[in-house]
Design a protein around this motif. Structure first.
Motif, short mmCIF file in Angstrom:
data_model
loop_
_atom_site.label_atom_id
_atom_site.label_comp_id
_atom_site.label_asym_id
_atom_site.label_seq_id
_atom_site.Cartn_x
_atom_site.Cartn_y
_atom_site.Cartn_z
N ARG A 1 22.79 -0.59 -26.77
CA ARG A 1 22.73 -0.02 -25.42
C ARG A 1 23.98 0.82 -25.12
O ARG A 1 23.97 1.66 -24.21
N ASP B 1 20.70 -5.43 -30.07
CA ASP B 1 20.25 -4.73 -28.86
C ASP B 1 21.36 -4.47 -27.85
O ASP B 1 21.46 -3.37 -27.31
N ARG B 2 22.21 -5.45 -27.60
CA ARG B 2 23.19 -5.29 -26.53
C ARG B 2 24.23 -4.22 -26.87
O ARG B 2 24.70 -3.50 -25.98
#
Length: 449
Positions: A188, A184-185
């Motif tokens: 982004r 997820d990070r």
């Protein structure tokens, strides 16, 4: 300017165009005297299907070679097509006619285009005995129609331009499924399509010592789908201070196996191919089906064959290295950590004096003969994990930004040289010898090589 779609690699036929030929093609298609062209391209195997590698651009001048069409707006003249087809047959290469449409982000052949292919390409295929086809471009998009020698017909999966950004052009923007929440990070930053681009890539790493082992760790955690690992050495006790993932229990194990363990711990779904070998004339083919190559081995032989693969197969790469100068009296001199993008056609390692002919000759000798020829036992050079990490982070950042098209300049091939003792950082533009056997521009009546 339309932002390019972050297309993950696709399965099927692809066309790779060197950055210099791509720039010449763009300049020609959108100039007052341009409008059409033919690319000649040779065929090689790729990681996801056959690859066509553009070697020659034959521009068609407006009014003489690119004329008013009988059925459509414009067409290549019969004499231009004949001459280009004969060149393709003589060279044993594919014939790809190119034109451009307006718009951005999406492109397709018109009904008139497709009808002209059906009228002319069966005969052209018979004349050349090779793949023949067409390419239509728009801003940020490309579509291709290929007629194969076996009588079948297919579409190009994508067009690749290996420059500072690794451009991948398709008829329509990519769609990507939602990424693993564990990423997820970084998603982004890259988006789902960018993450998908990593997961569909095959990356080769030549040399699995202090720098190479870190590259394995970083790429696996980025989510690269497949790694091809090459090193002929085994873990020694004096490697442990800098060999990521290695412990005393690994002493004597092949470095390829230790690197594979590191990759699997970081990414359990990663695919791995291991080659306990040096990069040389009999092993170079083992990494020619990669999308990118990291060169972390510092022998002249490894540099030569990695350089050859980059230039002959149009596979982008990155060379990483660290040099610590220690004078005869034990004084520490300058420390260099360098990351060199290896962009096909932009000034290779030979052009920049980075391969020593004598050392290359010695690398082709059996080890005991090479040692005798050098007269002295080689003294191990200093190596520290943090200095390796400095070069590796720069190298993998370059790869990461290239794959996701986040470099601000498409065509900047400069190396990064960091001097930790003075905290200086320099960009070094590569030199290119036009006579270079690997990346030079041979005499040709076309544009590019």
């Amino acid at each position: 300017m339309v932002r390019r779609a972050l297309n993950p690699p696709a399965h099927g036929w692809s066309l790779t165009i060197p950055a210099s030929i791509w720039q010449d093609l763009q300049d020609h298609l959108y100039s007052l005297n341009g409008g059409g062209a033919v690319l000649l391209a040779r065929q090689v195997d790729g990681p996801r299907g056959p690859r066509l590698l553009a070697t020659t651009l034959i521009p068609a001048a407006a009014g003489t070679d690119y004329v008013d069409g009988t059925f459509g707006h414009h067409a290549l003249s019969a004499s231009f097509v004949r001459d280009a087809a004969l060149r393709a047959r003589t060279a044993g290469q594919a014939y790809i006619a190119v034109h451009a449409h307006g718009g951005a982000g999406r492109v397709k052949f018109s009904d008139v285009d497709l009808a002209s292919h059906e009228r002319g390409y069966p005969a052209l295929r018979q004349i050349t005995g090779q793949v023949v086809g067409a390419l239509v471009l728009a801003e940020g998009a490309a579509a291709g129609d290929l007629w194969l020698p076996d009588g079948t017909r297919t579409q190009l999966a994508d067009v690749v331009v290996p420059s500072n950004n690794l451009l991948r052009l398709r008829p329509t923007p990519a769609t990507a499924r939602a990424s693993d929440p564990a990423a997820d990070r970084q998603v982004r930053l890259f988006g789902d399509a960018g993450q998908a681009a990593f997961s569909n890539m095959t990356v080769g790493i030549v040399g699995l010592g202090g720098a190479g082992s870190l590259i394995v760790e970083y790429l696996a955690r980025l989510g690269v789908g497949q790694l091809v690992l090459m090193d002929d050495d085994s873990v020694a006790e004096n490697n442990l201070n800098r060999l990521t993932g290695a412990s005393r229990a690994d002493v004597g194990r092949p470095k390829t196996e230790v690197a594979a363990d590191t990759a699997r711990r970081a990414n359990s779904s990663i695919a791995l191919t291991l080659h306990k070998a040096t990069l040389g004339p009999t092993t170079a083919h083992l990494i020619t089906s990669c999308d990118w190559i990291f060169l972390a081995a510092d022998t002249a032989g490894a540099r030569h064959y990695a350089n050859m693969i980059v230039e002959e197969h149009l596979i982008p790469g990155t060379q990483v290295g660290v040099k610590v100068q220690v004078l005869d009296d034990g004084t520490v001199g300058q420390i260099h950590a360098v990351t060199r993008p290896m962009v096909p056609g932009s000034g290779c390692l030979w052009c920049n004096g980075l391969i020593d002919r004598t050392d290359l000759a010695l690398d082709h000798l059996p080890q005991h003969e090479a040692r005798r020829a050098r007269y002295l036992d080689e003294v191990p050079a200093p190596s520290v994990i943090t200095l390796n990490a400095l070069a590796v982070a720069e190298a993998v950042n370059h790869f990461m930004l290239a794959v996701t098209n986040l470099h601000r300049d498409d065509v900047d091939p400069a190396s990064v040289l960091v001097r930790p003792r003075t905290r200086n950082r320099d960009l070094l533009n590569p030199r290119q010898d036009p006579r270079c056997a690997f990346c030079g521009q041979p005499d040709d009546d076309g544009v590019g090589s």
